[in-house]
Design an enzyme around this catalytic site. Structure first.
Site, PDB file in Angstrom:
ATOM      1  N   GLU A   8       0.826  -1.219   0.000  1.00  0.00           N
ATOM      2  CA  GLU A   8       0.000   0.000   0.000  1.00  0.00           C
ATOM      3  C   GLU A   8       0.853   1.260   0.000  1.00  0.00           C
ATOM      4  O   GLU A   8       1.243   1.742   1.066  1.00  0.00           O
ATOM      5  CB  GLU A   8      -0.939   0.001   1.223  1.00  0.00           C
ATOM      6  N   LYS A  51      -2.396  -1.953  -3.274  1.00  0.00           N
ATOM      7  CA  LYS A  51      -3.454  -1.097  -2.703  1.00  0.00           C
ATOM      8  C   LYS A  51      -3.034   0.357  -2.892  1.00  0.00           C
ATOM      9  O   LYS A  51      -2.394   0.950  -2.018  1.00  0.00           O
ATOM     10  CB  LYS A  51      -3.656  -1.429  -1.225  1.00  0.00           C
TER      11      LYS A  51
HETATM   12  C1  5MM Z   1      -5.128   4.774   4.154  1.00  0.00           C
HETATM   13  O1  5MM Z   1      -5.677   4.046   5.199  1.00  0.00           O
HETATM   14  C2  5MM Z   1      -6.029   2.708   4.902  1.00  0.00           C
HETATM   15  C3  5MM Z   1      -7.251   2.630   4.038  1.00  0.00           C
HETATM   16  O2  5MM Z   1      -8.282   3.327   4.681  1.00  0.00           O
HETATM   17  P1  5MM Z   1      -9.132   4.438   3.885  1.00  0.00           P
HETATM   18  O3  5MM Z   1      -9.905   3.697   2.824  1.00  0.00           O
HETATM   19  O4  5MM Z   1     -10.001   5.025   4.960  1.00  0.00           O
HETATM   20  O5  5MM Z   1      -8.175   5.428   3.299  1.00  0.00           O
HETATM   21  C4  5MM Z   1      -6.274   1.984   6.220  1.00  0.00           C
HETATM   22  O6  5MM Z   1      -6.208   0.588   6.028  1.00  0.00           O
HETATM   23  C5  5MM Z   1      -5.298   2.426   7.279  1.00  0.00           C
HETATM   24  O7  5MM Z   1      -4.051   1.913   6.966  1.00  0.00           O
HETATM   25  C6  5MM Z   1      -5.837   1.915   8.619  1.00  0.00           C
HETATM   26  O8  5MM Z   1      -7.006   2.619   8.922  1.00  0.00           O
HETATM   27  C7  5MM Z   1      -4.839   2.012   9.764  1.00  0.00           C
HETATM   28  O9  5MM Z   1      -4.557   3.338  10.033  1.00  0.00           O
HETATM   29  P2  5MM Z   1      -3.629   3.681  11.297  1.00  0.00           P
HETATM   30  O10 5MM Z   1      -3.435   5.174  11.178  1.00  0.00           O
HETATM   31  O11 5MM Z   1      -4.413   3.334  12.520  1.00  0.00           O
HETATM   32  O12 5MM Z   1      -2.371   2.902  11.187  1.00  0.00           O
END
Ligand code: 5MM
Length: 348
Positions: A177, A219
């Site tokens: 990602e 991703k």
């Molecule tokens: C970019 O964040 C990831 C995808 O979420 P969105 O679709 O809301 O953008 C998400 O998987 C993110 O990595 C997780 O929410 C974990 O975030 P934190 O900040 O808790 O590591």
């Protein structure tokens, strides 16, 4: 490569299925809960995840769920480990294994994602806890001509590739990602240029670290103008720029692409995904979703931390999962949104 790695990656995104990113760390979920006045404790976080993962029929549209360390060690109110609950319901359990984006030494406020030390051992343990795939997120920020720096992109791409190689070694399919943030005043074209450079860095690093492209999922973020004055772009312009960028950079051997939503509204993320899948021409991979906020926000709002509203939350999640699964095959119809039942009418 064991056959199962590509089978796992394919299972996450075939037939319009996508991934539910529910891997918010306790700190992030606490901030999300605060918006609705919900107390954040291990037990309320557990109750929230149980509401999401128990949504009736979720496995029709969701191929896998990304958990994080706290959740994969928790059980439901019936004492079933969350990884087992997901597997029983036809969804593959996954796990976020990075330890977060930390300040990059010598840079101007950029970050590098950490977590490689001890990763082999953590991966082995997560496998025993039921994980079948993993996720690592790198964060790239655009700021005019200044950022991102080459060193930030290079360091993050290298870490992503080291992580992916270790995950494959441990028999876990890695989701790679590289997120280019929507924050900033950059144009659509600037976002495309940066994402092109970052994806080139990522796939170069993956080759250098002997990562097999058949056994990963990408991703990425969509190509969008910055949310702080980057201007407007039509749904079709976003779709065209995003697909072009992917076609220029992602090998055909990769089994699938699953976008993050990145702070877009739930409906707009779905519309963009649908428009990408409606564009003419051949593309070598399924293009699906691995949304966090764009799947969860309506469910969190409907649930609001109240046990008696768990049915409302589950129905809201299912609605977004259905819409996104339709978008993943270019069959989303905005009138699907009108058909969404009001929370008050939902089954309890
Ligand atoms: C970019 O964040 C990831 C995808 O979420 P969105 O679709 O809301 O953008 C998400 O998987 C993110 O990595 C997780 O929410 C974990 O975030 P934190 O900040 O808790 O590591």
């Amino acid at each position: 490569m064991p056959e199962s790695l590509s089978a796992i990656a394919q299972a996450l995104v075939t037939d319009g299925k996508g991934v539910l990113a529910a891997d918010e760390t306790p700190g992030t979920l606490t901030r999300r809960f605060e918006q609705y006045g919900i107390a954040s404790t291990p037990d309320t976080r557990r109750a929230y995840r149980e509401m999401l993962f128990s949504a009736p029929g979720l496995g029709q549209w969701i191929g896998g769920v990304i958990l994080q360390d706290e959740t994969i060690r928790q059980t439901t109110s019936q004492d079933i480990p969350f990884a087992d609950l997901l597997a029983e319901r036809g969804m593959l359990p996954g796990i976020k294994v990075d330890l977060g984006a930390k300040p990059l030494a010598g840079s101007d406020g950029e970050t590098v994602t950490e977590g490689l030390d001890g990763l082999r051992e953590r991966l082995a343990e997560y496998r025993t806890l039921g994980a079948r795939f993993t996720k690592w997120r790198a964060v790239i920020r655009i700021d005019g001509q200044r950022l991102p720096s080459w060193s930030c992109m290079h360091a993050n791409a290298h870490a992503l590739a080291r992580y992916a190689a270790l995950a494959q070694e441990q028999g876990l399919a890695p989701i790679v990602e590289p997120e280019v943030l929507m924050d900033g005043a950059h144009s659509l074209a600037e976002c495309e240029a940066v994402t092109n450079r970052m994806l080139w860095e990522v796939f170069t690093a993956l080759v250098a670290e002997h990562v097999l492209p058949e056994g990963i999922l990408l991703k990425p973020s969509m190509i969008l103008p910055g949310g702080d004055g980057g201007g407007q772009a039509s749904v079709e312009d976003v779709a065209k720029a995003t697909l072009q960028c992917l076609l220029h950079n992602v090998p055909a051997a990769v089994p699938g692409i699953a976008f993050l939503s990145g702070g877009q509204s739930a409906n707009l993320a779905t519309a963009h995904l649908d428009a990408i899948n409606r564009l003419p021409g051949i593309r070598p991979w399924p293009i699906s979703f691995s949304f966090g906020r764009a799947l969860q926000d309506p469910a969190l709002q409907a649930w609001a931390g109240k046990q008696e509203r768990a049915g409302d939350g589950a129905r809201a999640l299912i609605h977004r999962a259905r819409c996104n699964a339709a978008a993943a095959i270019g069959a989303y119809d905005p009138t699907m949104e009108e058909a969404a039942p009001e929370p008050a009418l939902l089954d309890r």
